[in-house]
Motif scaffolding. Structure first.
Motif, PDB file in Angstrom:
ATOM      1  N   ALA A   2       0.918  -1.212   0.066  1.00  0.00           N
ATOM      2  CA  ALA A   2       0.073   0.100   0.059  1.00  0.00           C
ATOM      3  C   ALA A   2       0.863   1.288   0.112  1.00  0.00           C
ATOM      4  O   ALA A   2       2.072   1.139   0.224  1.00  0.00           O
ATOM      5  CB  ALA A   2      -1.018   0.087   1.357  1.00  0.00           C
ATOM      6  N   ASP A   3       0.094   2.275  -0.191  1.00  0.00           N
ATOM      7  CA  ASP A   3       0.800   3.561  -0.170  1.00  0.00           C
ATOM      8  C   ASP A   3       1.506   3.849   1.101  1.00  0.00           C
ATOM      9  O   ASP A   3       1.156   3.318   2.267  1.00  0.00           O
ATOM     10  CB  ASP A   3      -0.187   4.963  -0.196  1.00  0.00           C
ATOM     11  CG  ASP A   3      -0.639   4.801  -1.975  1.00  0.00           C
ATOM     12  OD1 ASP A   3       0.184   4.369  -2.728  1.00  0.00           O
ATOM     13  OD2 ASP A   3      -1.580   5.708  -2.140  1.00  0.00           O
ATOM     14  N   LYS A   4       2.666   4.697   1.107  1.00  0.00           N
ATOM     15  CA  LYS A   4       3.225   5.276   2.247  1.00  0.00           C
ATOM     16  C   LYS A   4       2.501   6.045   3.268  1.00  0.00           C
ATOM     17  O   LYS A   4       1.712   6.782   2.656  1.00  0.00           O
ATOM     18  CB  LYS A   4       4.747   5.841   2.053  1.00  0.00           C
ATOM     19  CG  LYS A   4       5.854   4.776   1.697  1.00  0.00           C
ATOM     20  CD  LYS A   4       7.304   5.621   1.750  1.00  0.00           C
ATOM     21  CE  LYS A   4       8.184   4.843   1.516  1.00  0.00           C
ATOM     22  NZ  LYS A   4       9.576   5.619   1.158  1.00  0.00           N
ATOM     23  N   PHE A   5       2.744   6.163   4.259  1.00  0.00           N
ATOM     24  CA  PHE A   5       2.147   7.034   5.375  1.00  0.00           C
ATOM     25  C   PHE A   5       2.646   8.346   5.323  1.00  0.00           C
ATOM     26  O   PHE A   5       4.067   8.438   4.629  1.00  0.00           O
ATOM     27  CB  PHE A   5       2.414   6.745   6.953  1.00  0.00           C
ATOM     28  CG  PHE A   5       1.495   5.377   7.375  1.00  0.00           C
ATOM     29  CD1 PHE A   5       0.067   5.478   7.185  1.00  0.00           C
ATOM     30  CD2 PHE A   5       2.104   4.412   7.940  1.00  0.00           C
ATOM     31  CE1 PHE A   5      -0.549   4.245   7.596  1.00  0.00           C
ATOM     32  CE2 PHE A   5       1.614   3.155   8.201  1.00  0.00           C
ATOM     33  CZ  PHE A   5       0.097   3.219   8.277  1.00  0.00           C
ATOM     34  N   ASP A   6       2.084   9.502   5.167  1.00  0.00           N
ATOM     35  CA  ASP A   6       2.602  10.845   5.028  1.00  0.00           C
ATOM     36  C   ASP A   6       3.629  11.137   6.341  1.00  0.00           C
ATOM     37  O   ASP A   6       3.699  10.439   7.255  1.00  0.00           O
ATOM     38  CB  ASP A   6       1.322  11.820   5.089  1.00  0.00           C
ATOM     39  CG  ASP A   6       0.498  11.805   6.063  1.00  0.00           C
ATOM     40  OD1 ASP A   6       1.070  11.703   7.331  1.00  0.00           O
ATOM     41  OD2 ASP A   6      -0.923  12.074   5.932  1.00  0.00           O
ATOM     42  N   GLU A  12       4.294  10.156  13.868  1.00  0.00           N
ATOM     43  CA  GLU A  12       3.513   9.997  15.097  1.00  0.00           C
ATOM     44  C   GLU A  12       3.538   8.586  15.407  1.00  0.00           C
ATOM     45  O   GLU A  12       3.629   8.149  16.492  1.00  0.00           O
ATOM     46  CB  GLU A  12       1.990  10.085  14.842  1.00  0.00           C
ATOM     47  CG  GLU A  12       1.089  10.114  15.866  1.00  0.00           C
ATOM     48  CD  GLU A  12      -0.345  10.066  15.491  1.00  0.00           C
ATOM     49  OE1 GLU A  12      -0.691  10.612  14.414  1.00  0.00           O
ATOM     50  OE2 GLU A  12      -1.350   9.257  16.380  1.00  0.00           O
ATOM     51  N   LEU A  13       3.993   7.630  14.524  1.00  0.00           N
ATOM     52  CA  LEU A  13       4.030   6.385  14.486  1.00  0.00           C
ATOM     53  C   LEU A  13       5.481   5.968  15.140  1.00  0.00           C
ATOM     54  O   LEU A  13       5.580   5.100  16.215  1.00  0.00           O
ATOM     55  CB  LEU A  13       3.926   5.300  13.259  1.00  0.00           C
ATOM     56  CG  LEU A  13       2.380   5.216  12.770  1.00  0.00           C
ATOM     57  CD1 LEU A  13       2.587   4.535  11.229  1.00  0.00           C
ATOM     58  CD2 LEU A  13       1.770   4.401  13.727  1.00  0.00           C
ATOM     59  N   PHE A  16       5.177   6.732  18.615  1.00  0.00           N
ATOM     60  CA  PHE A  16       4.443   5.489  19.419  1.00  0.00           C
ATOM     61  C   PHE A  16       5.265   4.369  19.871  1.00  0.00           C
ATOM     62  O   PHE A  16       5.254   3.864  20.686  1.00  0.00           O
ATOM     63  CB  PHE A  16       3.360   5.205  18.598  1.00  0.00           C
ATOM     64  CG  PHE A  16       2.345   3.932  19.017  1.00  0.00           C
ATOM     65  CD1 PHE A  16       1.757   3.898  20.318  1.00  0.00           C
ATOM     66  CD2 PHE A  16       2.651   2.968  18.307  1.00  0.00           C
ATOM     67  CE1 PHE A  16       1.152   2.801  20.636  1.00  0.00           C
ATOM     68  CE2 PHE A  16       1.988   1.508  18.669  1.00  0.00           C
ATOM     69  CZ  PHE A  16       1.181   1.477  19.770  1.00  0.00           C
TER      70      PHE A  16
ATOM     71  N   MET B   1      -6.357   6.146   5.343  1.00  0.00           N
ATOM     72  CA  MET B   1      -4.940   6.455   6.131  1.00  0.00           C
ATOM     73  C   MET B   1      -4.993   6.366   7.530  1.00  0.00           C
ATOM     74  O   MET B   1      -4.420   5.549   8.330  1.00  0.00           O
ATOM     75  CB  MET B   1      -4.091   7.764   5.550  1.00  0.00           C
ATOM     76  CG  MET B   1      -2.881   7.994   5.912  1.00  0.00           C
ATOM     77  SD  MET B   1      -1.586   7.170   4.891  1.00  0.00           S
ATOM     78  CE  MET B   1      -1.117   8.566   3.809  1.00  0.00           C
ATOM     79  N   ARG B   4      -5.654   2.686   8.645  1.00  0.00           N
ATOM     80  CA  ARG B   4      -4.482   1.951   8.545  1.00  0.00           C
ATOM     81  C   ARG B   4      -3.549   2.215   9.821  1.00  0.00           C
ATOM     82  O   ARG B   4      -2.784   1.177  10.402  1.00  0.00           O
ATOM     83  CB  ARG B   4      -3.846   2.145   7.182  1.00  0.00           C
ATOM     84  CG  ARG B   4      -3.105   0.933   6.609  1.00  0.00           C
ATOM     85  CD  ARG B   4      -3.209   0.921   5.218  1.00  0.00           C
ATOM     86  NE  ARG B   4      -2.627   1.980   4.540  1.00  0.00           N
ATOM     87  CZ  ARG B   4      -1.232   2.296   4.520  1.00  0.00           C
ATOM     88  NH1 ARG B   4      -0.296   1.410   4.868  1.00  0.00           N
ATOM     89  NH2 ARG B   4      -0.765   3.287   3.810  1.00  0.00           N
ATOM     90  N   LYS B   5      -3.435   3.667  10.012  1.00  0.00           N
ATOM     91  CA  LYS B   5      -2.646   3.936  11.146  1.00  0.00           C
ATOM     92  C   LYS B   5      -3.113   3.120  12.496  1.00  0.00           C
ATOM     93  O   LYS B   5      -2.416   2.588  13.234  1.00  0.00           O
ATOM     94  CB  LYS B   5      -2.568   5.469  11.318  1.00  0.00           C
ATOM     95  CG  LYS B   5      -1.529   5.827  12.330  1.00  0.00           C
ATOM     96  CD  LYS B   5      -1.805   7.274  12.777  1.00  0.00           C
ATOM     97  CE  LYS B   5      -2.925   7.598  13.528  1.00  0.00           C
ATOM     98  NZ  LYS B   5      -3.331   8.805  13.864  1.00  0.00           N
ATOM     99  N   VAL B   8      -2.151  -0.468  12.457  1.00  0.00           N
ATOM    100  CA  VAL B   8      -0.841  -0.677  13.130  1.00  0.00           C
ATOM    101  C   VAL B   8      -0.932  -0.453  14.596  1.00  0.00           C
ATOM    102  O   VAL B   8       0.005  -1.377  15.176  1.00  0.00           O
ATOM    103  CB  VAL B   8      -0.021   0.302  12.277  1.00  0.00           C
ATOM    104  CG1 VAL B   8       1.572   0.416  12.888  1.00  0.00           C
ATOM    105  CG2 VAL B   8       0.110   0.172  10.819  1.00  0.00           C
ATOM    106  N   ILE B   9      -1.153   0.707  15.173  1.00  0.00           N
ATOM    107  CA  ILE B   9      -1.006   0.836  16.573  1.00  0.00           C
ATOM    108  C   ILE B   9      -1.760  -0.482  17.257  1.00  0.00           C
ATOM    109  O   ILE B   9      -1.202  -0.700  18.421  1.00  0.00           O
ATOM    110  CB  ILE B   9      -1.707   2.129  16.821  1.00  0.00           C
ATOM    111  CG1 ILE B   9      -0.711   3.377  16.324  1.00  0.00           C
ATOM    112  CG2 ILE B   9      -2.027   2.341  18.493  1.00  0.00           C
ATOM    113  CD1 ILE B   9      -1.557   4.779  16.614  1.00  0.00           C
TER     114      ILE B   9
END
Lengths: 87, 81
Positions: A2-6, A12-13, A16, B1, B4-5, B8-9
């Motif tokens: 899938a597309d990359k996160f912005d 943020e990830l 985390f 998006m 999906r985040k 993941v979390i």
């Protein structure tokens, strides 16, 4: 794939994951200390509740282990200061 | 998006909780086997099972006691420095 996160989401990830890793290190220390203090403090056959002395030993065990660690560091630093010229 | 985040979390959180629970399982197994099953025979006896059940409860309790004192010590040190 899938597309990359912005960028903002990636940041943020990353924060985390870092916090989770810190949490994992904390848990790992607590597991290590529980195992060590269990062996030291719980000597008899497990009963329906801890005796007063077992409970006290477990509570003190962590603090004294950390005191020991600080004490050792202090001693080694003292020795290093004394024999610093030799090494 | 965003969904999906969150996924993941959520999956990282559950991996962490699983790892923690597995570590606790392994430890209680090891410690309580050592304490309660001193001479393995053809099956677990009633008294061994009683011992194992109590040991499991006590190990969890020990984990909580240690956890509390470790966290309170760490927060104290953090205030002082």
């Amino acid at each position: 794939m899938a597309d990359k996160f912005d960028d903002a989401t990636q940041k943020e990830l990353a924060n985390f994951v870092e916090a989770e890793q810190a949490q994992a290190r904390l848990h790992s220390s607590i597991h290590m200390l529980t195992s060590m203090c269990w062996d030291k403090c719980v000597t008899g056959t497990p009963s329906t509740r801890f005796s007063r002395s077992e409970e006290g030993c477990l509570a003190n065990c962590v603090d004294r282990f950390l005191d020991t660690s600080l004490f050792m560091v202090k001693k080694i630093e003292e020795q290093r200061a004394q024999h610093g010229q030799l090494s | 998006m965003a969904a999906r985040k969150d996924a993941v979390i959520k999956s990282i959180r559950s991996e962490m909780a699983l790892a923690n629970a597995q570590e606790l399982m392994n430890k209680t197994n090891e410690k309580c086997f050592a304490k309660c099953v001193t001479k393995p025979s053809t099956s677990l006896s009633g008294s061994e099972e009683t011992c194992l059940a109590r040991c499991l409860d006590r190990y969890m309790e020990a984990f909580n006691i240690v956890s509390r004192s470790y966290i309170s010590r760490i927060s104290k040190e953090r205030l002082e420095h």
